[in-house]
Design a protein around this motif. Structure first.
Motif, short mmCIF file in Angstrom:
data_model
loop_
_atom_site.label_atom_id
_atom_site.label_comp_id
_atom_site.label_asym_id
_atom_site.label_seq_id
_atom_site.Cartn_x
_atom_site.Cartn_y
_atom_site.Cartn_z
N ILE A 228 -3.76 9.77 -6.22
CA ILE A 228 -2.55 9.64 -5.41
C ILE A 228 -2.07 8.20 -5.48
O ILE A 228 -2.87 7.26 -5.34
N TYR A 229 -0.77 8.02 -5.68
CA TYR A 229 -0.16 6.70 -5.69
C TYR A 229 0.71 6.58 -4.44
O TYR A 229 1.62 7.39 -4.23
N GLU B 283 -0.73 1.47 -4.15
CA GLU B 283 -2.18 1.63 -4.25
C GLU B 283 -2.52 3.00 -4.83
O GLU B 283 -1.78 3.96 -4.66
N PHE B 284 -3.68 3.07 -5.47
CA PHE B 284 -4.19 4.33 -6.00
C PHE B 284 -5.39 4.75 -5.18
O PHE B 284 -6.27 3.93 -4.91
N VAL B 285 -5.42 6.02 -4.77
CA VAL B 285 -6.57 6.57 -4.05
C VAL B 285 -6.91 7.93 -4.66
O VAL B 285 -6.06 8.58 -5.27
N GLU C 152 1.25 12.62 -6.31
CA GLU C 152 0.04 13.15 -6.92
C GLU C 152 0.26 13.07 -8.43
O GLU C 152 1.18 13.68 -8.96
N ILE C 153 -0.57 12.31 -9.09
CA ILE C 153 -0.35 12.04 -10.51
C ILE C 153 -1.19 12.98 -11.36
O ILE C 153 -2.42 12.95 -11.31
N LEU D 293 2.06 3.26 -14.16
CA LEU D 293 2.01 2.71 -12.80
C LEU D 293 0.89 1.70 -12.65
O LEU D 293 1.06 0.67 -11.99
N LYS D 294 -0.25 1.96 -13.28
CA LYS D 294 -1.35 0.99 -13.23
C LYS D 294 -0.99 -0.31 -13.95
O LYS D 294 -1.46 -1.37 -13.59
#
Length: 177
Positions: free
Chosen positions: A4-5, A9-11, A126-127, A136-137
């Motif tokens: 999830i972005y 942030e990524f989680v 949701e990627i 995105l990273k």
């Protein structure tokens, strides 16, 4: 596990996709389609885990209004990058219904659509596409600064004589000192 972005942030999150077979018996946090949810809304909301709803293309999101304050989030499906109904569902949730919770984009959107979805009220993504995750990273953000469709959730500046033409505040040149 889903990546999830949100807010830069990524989680990783683990939500169980509820289907006809699992139904209300699903354990833990469950993501249920709007159609299934509306058949037994109170039962889904009374479960031990959190409940989120997946709005699929063509669903009438206004039917969720009585339940929105009890949902963990509302996911909006983008079944194809060429299908714009996810944008419309997000705008209805944010602008017409006044939903202030998390609206999550899910499905087959592309990187270029991420800033446009944010503009329409989507707050997390949701990627599922590796190329979107990689971009995105890497910090890519394909910002569009001129729009031909105003939205009610973003402060924009009118452009020219066309009442629908807008530009982002980020598009305003700053004088050098």
């Amino acid at each position: 596990m889903a990546t999830i972005y949100k807010d830069g942030e990524f989680v990783e999150e683990n939500w169980t996709r509820v289907d006809v077979d699992t139904g209300t018996a699903v354990e833990g946090d469950g993501l249920v389609s709007q159609t299934l949810f509306l058949e037994n809304a109170e039962v889904y909301l009374a479960r031990a885990g959190k409940t989120a709803v997946l709005v699929e293309a063509g669903d009438n999101v206004e039917l969720l209004k009585p339940y929105l304050d009890r949902l963990a989030y509302v996911a909006v499906d983008f079944p194809s990058f060429a299908d714009g109904r996810g944008f419309s569902a997000a705008r209805v949730l944010r602008e017409q219904i006044g939903f202030e919770g998390d609206i999550r984009a899910a499905g087959k959107y592309i990187l270029d659509q991420v800033p446009l979805a944010r503009r329409c009220g989507v707050s997390s993504f949701e990627i599922s596409k590796p190329e979107v995750l990689k971009a995105l990273k890497a910090g890519e953000w394909p910002e569009v600064t001129k729009y031909l469709q105003p939205v009610g959730t973003v402060d924009e500046i009118p452009v020219g004589t066309r009442p629908w033409a807008r530009r982002s505040h980020r598009d305003v040149a700053v004088a050098a000192e």
